[in-house]
Design a protein around this motif. Structure first.
Motif, PDB file in Angstrom:
ATOM      1  N   GLU A 101      60.898   6.789  -1.327  1.00  8.66           N
ATOM      2  CA  GLU A 101      60.927   5.669  -0.476  1.00  8.66           C
ATOM      3  C   GLU A 101      60.516   4.403  -1.127  1.00  8.66           C
ATOM      4  O   GLU A 101      61.089   3.365  -1.048  1.00  8.66           O
ATOM      5  CB  GLU A 101      59.983   6.133   0.605  1.00  8.66           C
ATOM      6  N   GLY A 102      59.636   4.714  -2.359  1.00 10.08           N
ATOM      7  CA  GLY A 102      59.223   3.383  -2.882  1.00 10.08           C
ATOM      8  C   GLY A 102      60.248   3.125  -4.042  1.00 10.08           C
ATOM      9  O   GLY A 102      60.609   1.821  -4.000  1.00 10.08           O
ATOM     10  N   LEU A 103      60.943   4.012  -4.516  1.00 10.52           N
ATOM     11  CA  LEU A 103      62.087   3.435  -5.254  1.00 10.52           C
ATOM     12  C   LEU A 103      63.005   2.673  -4.464  1.00 10.52           C
ATOM     13  O   LEU A 103      63.582   1.524  -4.972  1.00 10.52           O
ATOM     14  CB  LEU A 103      62.597   4.706  -5.939  1.00 10.52           C
ATOM     15  N   LEU A 104      63.647   3.304  -3.407  1.00 14.90           N
ATOM     16  CA  LEU A 104      64.489   2.582  -2.539  1.00 14.90           C
ATOM     17  C   LEU A 104      64.126   0.847  -2.187  1.00 14.90           C
ATOM     18  O   LEU A 104      64.714  -0.029  -2.208  1.00 14.90           O
ATOM     19  CB  LEU A 104      64.767   3.275  -1.258  1.00 14.90           C
ATOM     20  N   GLU A 105      62.871   1.080  -1.870  1.00 11.20           N
ATOM     21  CA  GLU A 105      62.317  -0.400  -1.467  1.00 11.20           C
ATOM     22  C   GLU A 105      62.377  -1.428  -2.686  1.00 11.20           C
ATOM     23  O   GLU A 105      63.123  -2.505  -2.626  1.00 11.20           O
ATOM     24  CB  GLU A 105      60.833  -0.105  -0.992  1.00 11.20           C
ATOM     25  N   LEU A 115      70.444   2.747  -8.992  1.00 16.44           N
ATOM     26  CA  LEU A 115      68.936   3.283  -9.178  1.00 16.44           C
ATOM     27  C   LEU A 115      69.210   4.533 -10.057  1.00 16.44           C
ATOM     28  O   LEU A 115      69.766   5.380  -9.884  1.00 16.44           O
ATOM     29  CB  LEU A 115      68.444   3.525  -7.847  1.00 16.44           C
ATOM     30  N   VAL A 116      68.216   4.552 -11.236  1.00 19.00           N
ATOM     31  CA  VAL A 116      68.563   5.552 -12.231  1.00 19.00           C
ATOM     32  C   VAL A 116      67.279   6.298 -12.008  1.00 19.00           C
ATOM     33  O   VAL A 116      66.043   5.760 -12.179  1.00 19.00           O
ATOM     34  CB  VAL A 116      68.594   4.999 -13.570  1.00 19.00           C
ATOM     35  N   VAL A 117      67.327   7.630 -11.957  1.00 15.73           N
ATOM     36  CA  VAL A 117      66.231   8.615 -11.875  1.00 15.73           C
ATOM     37  C   VAL A 117      66.324   9.815 -12.743  1.00 15.73           C
ATOM     38  O   VAL A 117      67.542  10.163 -12.994  1.00 15.73           O
ATOM     39  CB  VAL A 117      65.860   9.162 -10.599  1.00 15.73           C
ATOM     40  N   GLY A 118      65.321  10.364 -13.468  1.00 15.10           N
ATOM     41  CA  GLY A 118      65.437  11.561 -14.071  1.00 15.10           C
ATOM     42  C   GLY A 118      65.681  12.736 -13.351  1.00 15.10           C
ATOM     43  O   GLY A 118      65.045  12.714 -12.167  1.00 15.10           O
ATOM     44  N   ALA A 119      66.325  13.590 -13.735  1.00 15.62           N
ATOM     45  CA  ALA A 119      66.506  14.981 -13.077  1.00 15.62           C
ATOM     46  C   ALA A 119      65.238  15.542 -12.688  1.00 15.62           C
ATOM     47  O   ALA A 119      65.204  16.671 -11.884  1.00 15.62           O
ATOM     48  CB  ALA A 119      67.620  15.816 -13.427  1.00 15.62           C
ATOM     49  N   GLY A 120      64.081  15.528 -13.310  1.00 20.83           N
ATOM     50  CA  GLY A 120      63.028  16.262 -13.168  1.00 20.83           C
ATOM     51  C   GLY A 120      63.137  17.608 -14.086  1.00 20.83           C
ATOM     52  O   GLY A 120      64.038  18.082 -14.528  1.00 20.83           O
ATOM     53  N   SER A 121      61.936  18.099 -14.229  1.00 18.58           N
ATOM     54  CA  SER A 121      61.861  19.359 -15.032  1.00 18.58           C
ATOM     55  C   SER A 121      61.932  20.547 -14.188  1.00 18.58           C
ATOM     56  O   SER A 121      61.725  21.617 -14.815  1.00 18.58           O
ATOM     57  CB  SER A 121      60.577  19.344 -15.758  1.00 18.58           C
ATOM     58  N   GLU A 122      61.857  20.405 -13.052  1.00 15.24           N
ATOM     59  CA  GLU A 122      61.683  21.735 -12.155  1.00 15.24           C
ATOM     60  C   GLU A 122      63.130  22.347 -11.882  1.00 15.24           C
ATOM     61  O   GLU A 122      63.458  22.764 -10.828  1.00 15.24           O
ATOM     62  CB  GLU A 122      60.963  21.275 -10.854  1.00 15.24           C
ATOM     63  N   ARG A 123      64.043  22.291 -12.748  1.00 12.93           N
ATOM     64  CA  ARG A 123      65.220  22.951 -12.839  1.00 12.93           C
ATOM     65  C   ARG A 123      65.023  24.584 -12.189  1.00 12.93           C
ATOM     66  O   ARG A 123      64.290  25.028 -12.519  1.00 12.93           O
ATOM     67  CB  ARG A 123      66.072  23.139 -13.974  1.00 12.93           C
ATOM     68  N   GLY A 124      65.935  24.592 -11.208  1.00  9.62           N
ATOM     69  CA  GLY A 124      65.690  26.097 -10.404  1.00  9.62           C
ATOM     70  C   GLY A 124      64.630  26.079  -9.445  1.00  9.62           C
ATOM     71  O   GLY A 124      64.996  26.955  -8.384  1.00  9.62           O
ATOM     72  N   LEU A 125      63.583  25.309  -9.417  1.00 10.06           N
ATOM     73  CA  LEU A 125      62.828  25.319  -8.274  1.00 10.06           C
ATOM     74  C   LEU A 125      63.189  24.600  -7.249  1.00 10.06           C
ATOM     75  O   LEU A 125      63.375  25.000  -6.065  1.00 10.06           O
ATOM     76  CB  LEU A 125      61.426  24.981  -8.788  1.00 10.06           C
ATOM     77  N   ALA A 126      63.531  23.303  -7.510  1.00 12.30           N
ATOM     78  CA  ALA A 126      63.900  22.240  -6.536  1.00 12.30           C
ATOM     79  C   ALA A 126      65.227  22.886  -5.870  1.00 12.30           C
ATOM     80  O   ALA A 126      65.946  23.419  -6.683  1.00 12.30           O
ATOM     81  CB  ALA A 126      64.076  20.792  -6.663  1.00 12.30           C
ATOM     82  N   ARG A 127      65.780  22.367  -4.826  1.00 11.06           N
ATOM     83  CA  ARG A 127      66.873  23.099  -4.171  1.00 11.06           C
ATOM     84  C   ARG A 127      68.321  22.614  -4.844  1.00 11.06           C
ATOM     85  O   ARG A 127      68.930  23.465  -4.998  1.00 11.06           O
ATOM     86  CB  ARG A 127      66.922  22.539  -2.898  1.00 11.06           C
ATOM     87  N   PHE A 128      68.242  21.506  -5.669  1.00 11.94           N
ATOM     88  CA  PHE A 128      69.409  21.119  -6.134  1.00 11.94           C
ATOM     89  C   PHE A 128      69.390  20.882  -7.598  1.00 11.94           C
ATOM     90  O   PHE A 128      69.946  20.444  -8.325  1.00 11.94           O
ATOM     91  CB  PHE A 128      69.840  19.852  -5.550  1.00 11.94           C
ATOM     92  N   GLY A 129      68.209  21.685  -8.363  1.00 11.02           N
ATOM     93  CA  GLY A 129      67.916  21.603  -9.614  1.00 11.02           C
ATOM     94  C   GLY A 129      67.567  20.324 -10.034  1.00 11.02           C
ATOM     95  O   GLY A 129      67.816  19.716 -11.026  1.00 11.02           O
ATOM     96  N   VAL A 130      67.396  19.569  -8.990  1.00  8.17           N
ATOM     97  CA  VAL A 130      66.836  17.987  -9.432  1.00  8.17           C
ATOM     98  C   VAL A 130      65.448  17.888  -8.925  1.00  8.17           C
ATOM     99  O   VAL A 130      64.857  18.536  -8.176  1.00  8.17           O
ATOM    100  CB  VAL A 130      67.595  16.998  -8.840  1.00  8.17           C
TER     101      VAL A 130
END
Lengths: 308, 530
Positions: A101-105, A115-130
């Protein structure tokens, strides 16, 4: 969204980056800087601090708020230091219920094109691996979202002389909506002076069927037609390659492709999306996990009068 | 939204060590989540922090064993020092909002050594309560399972030390994860949980009163004498009971200290504090009177003097009072413990973070998690210590929960007392500015501080008796005394170690002594987080 144009000379295009003081965040800054350089845009680094008053158990504490404020400020300073000197950058901390929400705003406030974001380190945990934030953005954003995998090799040694983007790959779908995708890919390739690669993915998800060959032939012909149509829509000189890749699944199909440092891949969002919004489709989601370079996810349709 | 845009800035153009003005301005323009907490929200936060169901089940038995039938009197009297200290706490929070609270304030008023020990006292008290909370939750989990399945054997599993410790550590790990990742309960859910807790407690008290009045065997008619503090058998018992009753109001102060976060800062905090305390007093008095009347103070069966139910009074009484509906009480205590774990984790973590920030502890503690924005390292450290403490105590003590609660009361007296004196001393040059400052910065905190100091010393002295509290002892000395002195002594050792490793804080280089008048001058910026 365009009120800024009223004041003074037309503002330069902006690329917004969602920053966190993590490896994923640093990757996003590097990829964002490259994109900004390619587009001749300014970089806008955004750090979202969660709203602490959203819960009903932990009392709000101004002292801790001050800690968060100074932490956010020093993190943004670190982020700004990562940006190459030839890319103008600004920073901003925003407070919001969720990172997405904050990023979009913040992206809307500065009229960002991407809008550029990192995929995050929770690969496999989050639904889309992001990461959670990226995943939420990919289901709600109304501007192209660039997801940077942790494995991205951005060729950081390149320096200002190197081309900003080495190649733009467009994952041409099988359905309408490809025109927006091509426009985006073409714009990136033109701006960066990079070659374009058109790829059509064919996933054989029904192996062993009797009419396998027939199905494959039909699908093949269809994909070829889509690909040819796409190819016809862009100037020949820009297209380096146009190919159909096959595989048992998306990962398998993508596995055969080569990737260059500094490349990006453009994919479209699902047809399930509301007009002008993203909704990451199943194929695009799998692609996101399988591809080692930043993925530009483009809304299916352009907003009226939006940037072409 | 004044500051949406900032000129392009590069680190080279910025003086080193200056926070990026863009970031800071951007955040403050939106304020400290200002005006988001309404009256009901503030009351719910207050009730969640106090966690009446958990508090009463943990404190009722030990208090009865000290003062017998005079528990209602102690509930009333115990509120007074809490109120006096909370008023001083509010003044300090207004003058020096800082995540280190007691640690920072005591350092500013009395210098690094006293400040360090006061901060240590807060951390120790909250770590003690964390282990007690998790222990209570374990008891009620097994009790609930037994009630739901109709298999009483399940409840006894909580008595198996290995099962107990393993489940307790699992609870602690879950609570740590919640705190570490800052997963907040939504307002609607929390309103529901608090409402449920109050309704169940009222039902519990109401049925107990009714059954006592209709001649339940072993019941005792309600007497006005129960409300008379002078009827307590000895001053030692009065002191011990009072230090326990400080614990039952612990957490109430947050309703007073929420200022700019409330929708109407002039009225909301005062009203919220009043509503909260009226609700809490009503619930506590009803529970104390009804359960005393129902069960008496006998030392056998369901009598509240029975050593076997000191740890956890509701667990023993829910069945006899409510029959099959007793499961509701288990559920209320469980949810109450869960919210209390959530809010309690915040204070030691934030204090450890501030201590790390100012160099009173290694900087490792000062790290804010880059994605969850929580004091991640400090949270893990607090959880690890609380878990280890519980595991050791489970082995050492016959009645781990009873002893931790008594030791906890003592530690609260220690750091609340230090906070009260810090308030008095910090505002010393403004005492007589107005009648208001005289009352709020001198009289109230001074009286509150003295009461707490007396309670602390009395409890400490009395607890040397091996029969004190649950009767657990180490080397012929009461376990509660060993705990209290051990915790404070350990703090002193760590303090000296840190002084040798990193002396800057102890030379007042990071956090200077000062007073309220000096800090009002614009030049003084030293207490800002650098």
């Amino acid at each position: 969204m365009h009120h800024e144009d009223d004041q003074g000379p037309p503002a330069r295009a902006r690329v917004a980056v969602g920053y966190t003081a993590t490896e994923a965040g640093r990757g996003a800054v590097a990829a964002g800087a490259r994109l900004a350089r390619a587009l001749g845009a300014d970089l806008h680094l955004v750090l979202v601090v969660p709203d602490t008053a959203r819960g009903a158990v932990v009392p709000p504490d101004p002292g801790y708020e001050a800690v968060l404020r100074t932490s956010a400020a020093s993190w943004l300073e670190e982020a700004a230091a990562l940006v190459p000197a030839d890319v103008p950058a600004s920073t901003r901390a925003v407070r919001a219920e969720s990172a997405a929400e904050g990023l979009l705003e913040a992206a809307h406030e500065v009229g960002a094109t991407h809008l550029v974001v990192g995929a995050g380190s929770e690969r496999g945990l989050a639904r889309f691996g992001v990461g959670t934030a990226a995943s939420e953005l990919l289901h709600s954003a109304d501007l192209p979202v660039v997801v940077v995998p942790l494995t991205d090799d951005d060729g950081r040694g390149g320096g200002p002389a190197a081309p900003a983007l080495s190649r733009v790959t467009v994952a041409v779908g099988t359905r309408p909506g490809a025109d927006v995708l091509l426009e985006e890919g073409l714009a990136l390739a033109r701006a960066a002076g990079a070659p374009l690669r058109l790829v059509s993915l064919q996933v054989l998800d029904l192996p062993g069927r009797l009419d396998d060959d027939a199905v494959q032939d039909t699908a093949d012909a269809h994909l070829r037609a889509v690909l040819d149509e796409a190819r016809a829509a862009v100037p020949d000189a820009l297209v380096e390659e146009a190919l159909v890749v096959r595989g048992r699944d998306v990962t398998d199909a993508v596995g055969g492709l080569d990737w260059r440092p500094g490349e990006v891949v453009v994919v479209g969002s699902s047809r399930l999306a509301a007009p002008h919004r993203l909704f990451l489709g199943a194929t695009a989601a799998r692609l996101l996990r399988a591809v080692p370079v930043p993925v530009v996810v483009v809304p299916r349709t352009r907003p009226e009068g939006g940037p072409a | 939204m004044s500051a949406t845009q900032h000129p392009a800035q590069h680190p080279a153009q910025q003086p080193a060590g200056t926070p990026a003005p863009a970031a800071d301005g951007g955040l403050s323009s939106k304020g400290l989540s200002a005006g988001t907490v309404g009256l009901v929200g503030a009351v719910v936060i207050g009730l969640s922090c106090i966690a009446p169901a958990y508090t009463m089940t943990a404190a009722l038995g030990p208090t009865v064993s000290e003062v017998g039938y005079q528990v209602p009197a102690l509930v009333l009297v115990g509120f007074v020092p809490m109120l006096l200290v909370a008023l001083g706490y509010r003044e300090l929070n207004r003058a020096m909002p800082d995540s280190g609270t007691t640690f920072t304030w005591a350092t500013r008023a009395f210098g690094p050594w006293v400040g360090w020990m006061a901060g240590w006292g807060l951390v120790a008290a909250t770590v003690l309560v964390l282990s007690n909370l998790a222990g209570i939750a374990v008891d009620f989990l097994f009790l609930l399972l037994a009630q739901v399945t109709g298999n009483p054997g399940l409840a006894d599993l909580a008595g198996n030390a290995v099962v107990n410790v393993v489940v307790c550590l699992a609870f602690m790990a879950a609570a740590t994860a919640v705190a570490y990742r800052d997963m907040q309960t939504t307002q609607r859910l929390q309103y529901g949980l608090v409402g449920f807790q109050l309704l169940v407690l009222l039902l519990f008290a109401g049925v107990a009163l009714y059954r006592a009045a209709t001649g339940e065997p072993g019941s005792e008619p309600v007497s006005l004498e129960w409300f008379d503090p002078t009827a307590v058998p000895s001053t030692a018992a009065l002191a011990a009971g009072l230090s326990l009753s400080i614990f039952i109001f612990w957490g109430w102060d947050v309703t007073l200290t929420m200022n700019e976060e409330t929708k109407d800062p002039d009225r909301t905090p005062g009203r919220a504090a009043t509503v909260t305390v009226v609700v809490i007093l009503t619930v506590y008095l009803l529970l104390a009177v009804s359960l005393l009347s129902f069960a008496g103070t006998g030392e056998t069966g369901t009598g509240l003097g029975n050593p076997d139910l000191q740890d956890n009074a509701f667990a023993a009484l829910a069945g006899p009072v409510l029959g099959p509906l007793g499961a509701l009480v288990s559920l209320a205590v469980l949810t109450s413990s869960a919210s209390s774990l959530q809010s309690t984790f915040v204070s030691p973590a934030r204090t450890l973070l501030a201590m790390g920030h100012y160099g009173a502890l290694p900087t490792w503690f000062a790290k804010v998690h880059p994605r969850f924005f929580t004091p991640g390292n400090a949270t893990v450290a607090a959880a690890a210590v609380a878990s280890a403490f519980y595991a050791v105590m489970r082995v050492v003590s016959e009645n781990v929960l009873w002893d931790t609660i008594t030791a906890l009361g003592m530690m609260i007296c220690f750091y609340y007392g230090a906070t009260a004196f810090a308030c008095v001393w910090y505002f010393r040059r403004q005492w007589f500015d107005s009648a208001r400052t005289a009352v709020l910065t001198l009289v109230c905190p001074l009286v509150g501080g003295v009461v707490l100091a007396v309670l602390f010393v009395t409890t400490l002295v009395d607890s040397t008796d091996p029969d004190y509290g649950s009767g657990s002892s180490v080397g012929g000395v009461g376990l509660v005394f060993v705990l209290g002195v051990g915790v404070i002594g350990l703090g002193a050792v760590l303090m000296v170690a840190q002084r040798l490793a990193r002396p800057a804080f102890f030379r007042s280089e990071t956090l200077r002594r000062s007073d309220s008048l000096t800090d009002l001058r614009p030049a003084s910026t030293d207490r800002e987080h650098a």
